[in-house]
Design a protein around this motif. Structure first.
Motif, PDB file in Angstrom:
ATOM      1  N   GLN A  37       1.058  -0.833   1.402  1.00  0.00           N
ATOM      2  CA  GLN A  37       0.407  -0.792   0.099  1.00  0.00           C
ATOM      3  C   GLN A  37      -0.903  -1.578   0.133  1.00  0.00           C
ATOM      4  O   GLN A  37      -1.934  -1.114  -0.377  1.00  0.00           O
ATOM      5  CB  GLN A  37       1.334  -1.365  -0.964  1.00  0.00           C
ATOM      6  N   GLU A  38      -0.893  -2.763   0.728  1.00  0.00           N
ATOM      7  CA  GLU A  38      -2.107  -3.567   0.806  1.00  0.00           C
ATOM      8  C   GLU A  38      -3.142  -2.914   1.710  1.00  0.00           C
ATOM      9  O   GLU A  38      -4.347  -2.962   1.423  1.00  0.00           O
ATOM     10  CB  GLU A  38      -1.765  -4.968   1.316  1.00  0.00           C
ATOM     11  N   GLU A 104       3.921   5.730   0.154  1.00  0.00           N
ATOM     12  CA  GLU A 104       2.934   4.785  -0.355  1.00  0.00           C
ATOM     13  C   GLU A 104       1.687   5.497  -0.855  1.00  0.00           C
ATOM     14  O   GLU A 104       1.056   5.057  -1.830  1.00  0.00           O
ATOM     15  CB  GLU A 104       2.564   3.772   0.737  1.00  0.00           C
ATOM     16  N   GLN A 105       1.314   6.606  -0.221  1.00  0.00           N
ATOM     17  CA  GLN A 105       0.153   7.370  -0.686  1.00  0.00           C
ATOM     18  C   GLN A 105       0.419   7.976  -2.067  1.00  0.00           C
ATOM     19  O   GLN A 105      -0.460   7.969  -2.937  1.00  0.00           O
ATOM     20  CB  GLN A 105      -0.185   8.462   0.328  1.00  0.00           C
ATOM     21  N   LEU A 106       1.612   8.502  -2.269  1.00  0.00           N
ATOM     22  CA  LEU A 106       1.948   9.073  -3.577  1.00  0.00           C
ATOM     23  C   LEU A 106       2.029   7.995  -4.652  1.00  0.00           C
ATOM     24  O   LEU A 106       1.632   8.226  -5.804  1.00  0.00           O
ATOM     25  CB  LEU A 106       3.272   9.836  -3.485  1.00  0.00           C
ATOM     26  N   ARG A 107       2.525   6.839  -4.306  1.00  0.00           N
ATOM     27  CA  ARG A 107       2.539   5.724  -5.256  1.00  0.00           C
ATOM     28  C   ARG A 107       1.123   5.373  -5.690  1.00  0.00           C
ATOM     29  O   ARG A 107       0.848   5.138  -6.872  1.00  0.00           O
ATOM     30  CB  ARG A 107       3.207   4.489  -4.623  1.00  0.00           C
ATOM     31  N   ARG A 108       0.215   5.325  -4.736  1.00  0.00           N
ATOM     32  CA  ARG A 108      -1.160   4.972  -5.052  1.00  0.00           C
ATOM     33  C   ARG A 108      -1.847   6.077  -5.872  1.00  0.00           C
ATOM     34  O   ARG A 108      -2.637   5.785  -6.785  1.00  0.00           O
ATOM     35  CB  ARG A 108      -1.933   4.725  -3.756  1.00  0.00           C
ATOM     36  N   ARG A 180      11.448   0.569   0.659  1.00  0.00           N
ATOM     37  CA  ARG A 180      10.105   1.022   0.963  1.00  0.00           C
ATOM     38  C   ARG A 180       9.782   0.895   2.445  1.00  0.00           C
ATOM     39  O   ARG A 180       8.709   1.302   2.880  1.00  0.00           O
ATOM     40  CB  ARG A 180       9.089   0.224   0.139  1.00  0.00           C
ATOM     41  N   LEU A 181      10.697   0.329   3.205  1.00  0.00           N
ATOM     42  CA  LEU A 181      10.500   0.170   4.642  1.00  0.00           C
ATOM     43  C   LEU A 181      11.132   1.302   5.438  1.00  0.00           C
ATOM     44  O   LEU A 181      10.763   1.529   6.586  1.00  0.00           O
ATOM     45  CB  LEU A 181      11.069  -1.177   5.115  1.00  0.00           C
ATOM     46  N   HIS A 190      11.724  14.923  -2.274  1.00  0.00           N
ATOM     47  CA  HIS A 190      11.003  14.580  -3.501  1.00  0.00           C
ATOM     48  C   HIS A 190       9.491  14.629  -3.318  1.00  0.00           C
ATOM     49  O   HIS A 190       8.768  14.749  -4.315  1.00  0.00           O
ATOM     50  CB  HIS A 190      11.408  13.183  -3.980  1.00  0.00           C
ATOM     51  N   PHE A 191       9.005  14.521  -2.103  1.00  0.00           N
ATOM     52  CA  PHE A 191       7.566  14.450  -1.879  1.00  0.00           C
ATOM     53  C   PHE A 191       6.865  15.716  -2.352  1.00  0.00           C
ATOM     54  O   PHE A 191       5.839  15.662  -3.019  1.00  0.00           O
ATOM     55  CB  PHE A 191       7.273  14.198  -0.404  1.00  0.00           C
TER      56      PHE A 191
END
Length: 334
Positions: A37-38, A104-108, A180-181, A190-191
């Motif tokens: 995420q960072e 993480e890309q979808l979260r962002r 998330r790991l 789900h993606f």
């Protein structure tokens, strides 16, 4: 090589003192529980318009990097804006799990949709101006109403908010994504659903609020990033992306001569070639599905292991929330 310290904002600091990021440290130097995420956040702050670098898996040598390796050293030393990703990120970095990276890309993406796109849409997309969520001749039904996945018509701005809320709830669900790991194989399904539903927000904005879409795209290149992500990892079939790639220019502006979407994959009279003339080993497996009277064939060819495989049974439509807007068709005929 010494680890590069990550820039942190301090109390009383101005935004201009630590933004934009001048360099991105190697992924291995980020000691955090939210490492990916960072890292994605740093890439976006480095250059929000460099969508290829943002969505590409870390440690993968891109075509741009290969071209730079073949150039002379003098050309490598010249940097136009002084921004760069550390060389250690391209070499010797541990591999990143593909599913975790997509997650993480979808979260962002769900986070960045709020501003500037949805913020701009709230000024002009109202219940009176857009009483239905549609893109051209297609009407989208909202599943956020009622129980047992009941689908109802919803005004566009409510549909957009419901979609972002449901996507955020699903991405933060401990049942669907317990960690998330490590993403379970059963959660990969789900993606594709998340990406397909988020694409409808871009479609409505592009075909019904073109100026707001262009302004947001020039500022954030969010749809360009979404398009690169879906094409790179095969999250959404091309026939379901109603905004043509050629309509988005390099500066984020959209062409004015683009017609509203007419999806061949969901057309009433789809021009599908007969597979009887092909050898048995070359025929693609198709799933027949009925969507509001329209016969839909979902090609299962070239489906990657992550993101695109549908969990639904054979015979159930994958576009049961997208129906033909008969009022729009009648208005065009008149």
């Amino acid at each position: 090589m010494a680890a590069v310290a990550v820039q942190r904002p301090y109390r009383g600091s101005r935004v201009s003192t630590f933004y934009p990021v001048k360099s991105v440290p190697p992924l291995s130097s980020l000691e955090s529980a939210f490492q990916l995420q960072e890292y994605i956040s740093l890439l976006i702050r480095l250059d929000v318009h460099d969508v290829h670098t943002i969505v590409s898996l870390p440690g993968k040598t891109t075509h741009k990097d290969k071209d730079k390796d073949t150039d002379e050293p003098s050309q490598d030393a010249s940097e136009s804006d002084g921004k760069k990703v550390e060389d250690g990120e391209r070499k010797g970095e541990p591999s990143v799990d593909r599913a975790c990276w997509i997650y993480e890309q979808l979260r962002r993406l769900a986070l960045d949709l709020s501003h500037p796109l949805i913020t701009a849409l709230q000024q002009e997309c109202t219940r009176s101006s857009c009483p239905q969520m549609q893109a051209g001749e297609w009407l989208y039904l909202c599943v956020a109403h009622g129980n047992d996945e009941a689908m109802e018509q919803c005004c566009a701005i409510d549909y957009i908010v419901h979609t972002v809320d449901s996507a955020t709830a699903l991405l933060n669900s401990p049942r669907a994504f317990p960690s998330r790991l490590s993403i379970p194989q059963t959660s990969h399904r789900h993606f594709s659903s998340l990406a397909r539903r988020l694409s409808r927000i871009f479609s409505h904005a592009y075909f019904h609020h073109r100026e707001a879409f262009q302004q947001a795209e020039a500022e954030s290149s969010l749809y360009a990033r979404f398009l690169k992500l879906t094409s790179l990892f095969g999250l959404v079939p091309a026939e379901f992306l109603v905004i043509p790639e050629s309509a988005i220019q390099a500066d984020g502006r959209g062409r004015e001569d683009v017609e509203p979407p007419r999806l061949l994959a969901a057309a009433i009279h789809a021009n599908s070639n007969s597979s009887s003339d092909k050898p048995a080993e070359e025929q693609t497996h198709s799933i027949p599905a009925v969507d509001s009277g329209a016969q839909v064939y979902l090609q299962m060819e070239d489906i990657s292991s992550t993101g695109t495989a549908s969990p639904r049974r054979v015979g159930r439509s994958r576009t049961d929330t997208m129906i033909l807007n008969e009022a729009h068709s009648i208005a065009e005929e008149l």
